[in-house]
Design an enzyme around this catalytic site. Structure first.
Site, mmCIF file in Angstrom:
data_model
loop_
_atom_site.group_PDB
_atom_site.id
_atom_site.type_symbol
_atom_site.label_atom_id
_atom_site.label_comp_id
_atom_site.label_asym_id
_atom_site.label_seq_id
_atom_site.Cartn_x
_atom_site.Cartn_y
_atom_site.Cartn_z
ATOM 1 N N PRO A 10 0.798 -1.222 0.000
ATOM 2 C CA PRO A 10 0.000 0.000 0.000
ATOM 3 C C PRO A 10 0.835 1.279 0.000
ATOM 4 C CG PRO A 10 -0.164 -1.164 2.109
ATOM 5 C CD PRO A 10 0.516 -2.086 1.144
ATOM 6 N N ASN A 11 0.305 2.264 -0.684
ATOM 7 C CA ASN A 11 0.855 3.634 -0.754
ATOM 8 C C ASN A 11 2.096 3.765 -1.631
ATOM 9 O OD1 ASN A 11 -1.101 4.763 1.125
ATOM 10 N ND2 ASN A 11 -0.038 3.557 2.676
ATOM 11 N N ARG A 18 5.017 11.051 -2.565
ATOM 12 C CA ARG A 18 4.845 10.751 -1.148
ATOM 13 C C ARG A 18 6.161 10.959 -0.397
ATOM 14 N NH1 ARG A 18 4.819 4.630 1.082
ATOM 15 N NH2 ARG A 18 4.335 5.120 3.242
ATOM 16 N N TYR A 23 11.471 8.988 0.661
ATOM 17 C CA TYR A 23 11.420 7.923 -0.340
ATOM 18 C C TYR A 23 12.018 8.314 -1.695
ATOM 19 C CZ TYR A 23 8.279 5.882 3.100
ATOM 20 O OH TYR A 23 7.748 5.369 4.263
ATOM 21 N N ASN A 74 8.353 -5.334 -1.544
ATOM 22 C CA ASN A 74 8.334 -4.208 -0.615
ATOM 23 C C ASN A 74 6.889 -4.103 -0.130
ATOM 24 O OD1 ASN A 74 8.225 -1.853 0.791
ATOM 25 N ND2 ASN A 74 9.344 -0.625 -0.727
ATOM 26 N N ALA A 77 3.715 -0.667 4.657
ATOM 27 C CA ALA A 77 3.423 -0.816 6.091
ATOM 28 C C ALA A 77 2.974 -2.227 6.469
ATOM 29 C CB ALA A 77 2.359 0.209 6.505
ATOM 30 N N HIS A 80 5.085 -4.621 8.736
ATOM 31 C CA HIS A 80 5.243 -4.574 10.190
ATOM 32 C C HIS A 80 4.175 -5.351 10.955
ATOM 33 C CE1 HIS A 80 8.146 -1.708 8.870
ATOM 34 N NE2 HIS A 80 7.220 -0.895 8.368
ATOM 35 N N ASP A 87 2.842 -15.989 6.105
ATOM 36 C CA ASP A 87 2.371 -17.349 5.806
ATOM 37 C C ASP A 87 2.425 -17.639 4.307
ATOM 38 O OD1 ASP A 87 1.875 -18.101 8.409
ATOM 39 O OD2 ASP A 87 -0.287 -17.735 8.325
ATOM 40 N N GLU A 98 13.354 -9.042 0.433
ATOM 41 C CA GLU A 98 12.558 -7.934 0.980
ATOM 42 C C GLU A 98 13.313 -6.630 0.697
ATOM 43 O OE1 GLU A 98 12.646 -7.965 5.243
ATOM 44 O OE2 GLU A 98 11.033 -6.476 5.442
ATOM 45 N N HIS A 100 13.239 -2.297 1.140
ATOM 46 C CA HIS A 100 12.664 -1.034 1.620
ATOM 47 C C HIS A 100 13.538 0.102 1.125
ATOM 48 C CE1 HIS A 100 9.800 -3.072 4.098
ATOM 49 N NE2 HIS A 100 10.767 -3.855 4.522
ATOM 50 N N LEU A 101 12.886 1.122 0.604
ATOM 51 C CA LEU A 101 13.640 2.282 0.113
ATOM 52 C C LEU A 101 14.315 3.000 1.278
ATOM 53 C CD1 LEU A 101 10.831 3.456 -2.283
ATOM 54 C CD2 LEU A 101 13.051 2.574 -2.994
ATOM 55 N N SER A 102 13.546 3.201 2.351
ATOM 56 C CA SER A 102 14.104 3.815 3.552
ATOM 57 C C SER A 102 14.702 2.716 4.432
ATOM 58 C CB SER A 102 13.002 4.555 4.317
ATOM 59 O OG SER A 102 12.061 3.627 4.856
ATOM 60 N N ARG A 107 13.762 4.610 11.868
ATOM 61 C CA ARG A 107 12.528 5.411 11.884
ATOM 62 C C ARG A 107 11.679 5.065 13.113
ATOM 63 N NH1 ARG A 107 9.882 5.010 6.232
ATOM 64 N NH2 ARG A 107 8.716 6.784 7.076
ATOM 65 N N ARG A 111 8.114 0.611 13.123
ATOM 66 C CA ARG A 111 8.653 0.124 11.844
ATOM 67 C C ARG A 111 9.840 -0.818 12.046
ATOM 68 N NH1 ARG A 111 6.427 3.686 7.786
ATOM 69 N NH2 ARG A 111 5.906 5.674 8.737
HETATM 70 C C1 DQA Z 1 8.748 1.252 3.235
HETATM 71 C C2 DQA Z 1 8.928 1.387 4.750
HETATM 72 C C3 DQA Z 1 7.627 1.125 5.476
HETATM 73 O O1 DQA Z 1 7.804 1.306 6.886
HETATM 74 C C4 DQA Z 1 6.557 2.115 5.024
HETATM 75 O O2 DQA Z 1 5.322 1.833 5.651
HETATM 76 C C5 DQA Z 1 6.414 2.162 3.543
HETATM 77 C C6 DQA Z 1 7.628 2.162 2.726
HETATM 78 C C7 DQA Z 1 10.029 1.611 2.459
HETATM 79 O O3 DQA Z 1 10.143 1.245 1.289
HETATM 80 O O4 DQA Z 1 10.918 2.281 2.997
HETATM 81 O O5 DQA Z 1 5.329 2.261 3.004
HETATM 82 O O6 DQA Z 1 8.419 -0.099 2.941
#
Ligand code: DQA
Length: 147
Positions: A10-11, A18, A23, A74, A77, A80, A87, A98, A100-102, A107, A111
């Site tokens: 999501p997002n 964003r 990011y 990725n 959220a 977490h 599963d 896995e 994550h950009l950040s 943080r 997270r």
């Molecule tokens: C994220 C890190 C997550 O904590 C956050 O909710 C995101 C982006 C990242 O790519 O850094 O949506 O997955």
């Protein structure tokens, strides 16, 4: 060509707009295009899916079981708290990376835990736009090692 499935939670469709200070300014399409280019150079095809809900991602993981060589994910959220993702990924036998950009570890405290990490081959975090190309290279290396 073996298929690498890249899943985004999501997002992540709002990348570029964003919180660019966290990011970056690249869009999800920019990341996917770069990943596709790197994958093609290494002899892989990329399929990608972005979804706002865990159910859609779980279904995509199920469909990947018989079709895809590896998964890069990725989960946003969902990382977490989504044990259904844990599963589903546990049923996939190929490499799972896995991304994550950040760097979530630097943080908010909520997270800091990833429920996906225990079923991933490894995690690439905090490298911004380079994360997906690192992940493609990691997957290619893991698949070559298995041969
Ligand atoms: C994220 C890190 C997550 O904590 C956050 O909710 C995101 C982006 C990242 O790519 O850094 O949506 O997955």
């Amino acid at each position: 060509m073996p298929i690498i499935l890249i899943l985004s939670g999501p997002n992540l469709n709002l990348l570029g707009q964003r919180q660019p200070e966290i990011y970056g300014t690249a869009t999800l399409a920019d990341h996917m295009n770069r990943a596709k280019q790197t994958a093609a150079e290494l002899g892989f095809e990329v399929e990608s899916l972005q979804a706002q809900s865990s159910g859609e991602i779980v279904t995509a993981i199920h469909n990947a079981r018989s079709r895809c060589a590896a998964i890069i994910i990725n989960p946003g959220a969902l990382t977490h708290f989504s044990w259904s993702l844990n599963d589903a990924l546990a049923t996939f036998s190929g490499p799972i990376v896995e991304v994550h950009l950040s760097n979530p570890a630097t943080r908010d405290p909520w997270r800091h835990e990833s429920v996906v990490a225990p079923v991933a081959s490894g995690s690439i975090v905090g490298f911004g736009a380079k994360g997906y190309t690192f992940a493609i290279n990691a997957v290619a290396t893991l698949l070559a090692d298995k041969k």
